[in-house]
Structures are given as C-alpha cells and as structure tokens.
Design a protein around this motif. Sequence first.
Motif, PDB file in Angstrom:
ATOM      1  N   THR A  14       1.065  -1.312  -0.146  1.00  0.00           N
ATOM      2  CA  THR A  14      -0.129   0.188  -0.006  1.00  0.00           C
ATOM      3  C   THR A  14       0.663   1.418   0.104  1.00  0.00           C
ATOM      4  OG1 THR A  14      -0.208   0.132   2.208  1.00  0.00           O
ATOM      5  CG2 THR A  14      -1.839  -1.208   1.439  1.00  0.00           C
ATOM      6  N   ALA A  15       2.186   1.210   0.351  1.00  0.00           N
ATOM      7  CA  ALA A  15       3.008   2.133   0.364  1.00  0.00           C
ATOM      8  C   ALA A  15       2.624   3.157   1.829  1.00  0.00           C
ATOM      9  CB  ALA A  15       2.946   3.090  -0.728  1.00  0.00           C
ATOM     10  N   THR A  16       1.623   2.694   2.611  1.00  0.00           N
ATOM     11  CA  THR A  16       1.418   3.521   3.674  1.00  0.00           C
ATOM     12  C   THR A  16       1.839   2.590   5.093  1.00  0.00           C
ATOM     13  OG1 THR A  16      -0.935   2.513   3.702  1.00  0.00           O
ATOM     14  CG2 THR A  16      -0.416   4.962   2.754  1.00  0.00           C
ATOM     15  N   ALA A  17       1.801   1.325   4.924  1.00  0.00           N
ATOM     16  CA  ALA A  17       2.248   0.480   5.820  1.00  0.00           C
ATOM     17  C   ALA A  17       3.793  -0.145   5.690  1.00  0.00           C
ATOM     18  CB  ALA A  17       1.480  -0.846   5.906  1.00  0.00           C
ATOM     19  N   GLN A  18       4.460  -0.600   6.819  1.00  0.00           N
ATOM     20  CA  GLN A  18       5.857  -0.738   6.456  1.00  0.00           C
ATOM     21  C   GLN A  18       5.747  -2.192   5.834  1.00  0.00           C
ATOM     22  OE1 GLN A  18       7.996  -0.966  10.008  1.00  0.00           O
ATOM     23  NE2 GLN A  18       8.241   1.188   9.852  1.00  0.00           N
TER      24      GLN A  18
END
Length: 85
Positions: A14-18
Amino acid sequence: MKADLILKSKTIFTATAQRPIDGFIAIKGNKILAVGTKDEFNDWRGKNTQIKDFGDQLILPGFCDSHLHLFLGALENDTINVVDS
C-alpha cells in the motif's frame, strides 16, 4: 456502494504500511473505493462484484511516473551525448 471488482491477495503493498497487507482492493469503474484487510472484504462485495484472488502474489500500485533524468544520467555515466558537438 459496492465494488465492480475486488482484487484479493495476501501480499498487497500500500506504500502506507511498512509491510504488505493481507487484504483487498475494491474498485468501481476506474476508481479505487477502498484498500483494506481481509476482515473488511465483505463490506464492499455486491451480488455482481467480480472477485480476482491472487493468492500470495504481490499487488503494487500503478506506477505512472514517466519522467527521466537523462541529463544527470548522461553526466554521471558519460555515455550519452546531450550536447551538439
């Protein structure tokens, strides 16, 4: 609102979670409605929703950036002549 298409995978970046998530992407027309965990999947599923399960295959966002750093690359690698001789 229900999705036209749901993409499922155990590995969605997602590019928002690691780390990639185990979940889904809900799509209606050409818009993403939601990205969520497998527990939220049924909230977006309708009777006409098409579901594609990709198992553990990685799903990435669409990378549409089409610019280049040609000049800097040419200077660094000394391989491309971008100046008239």
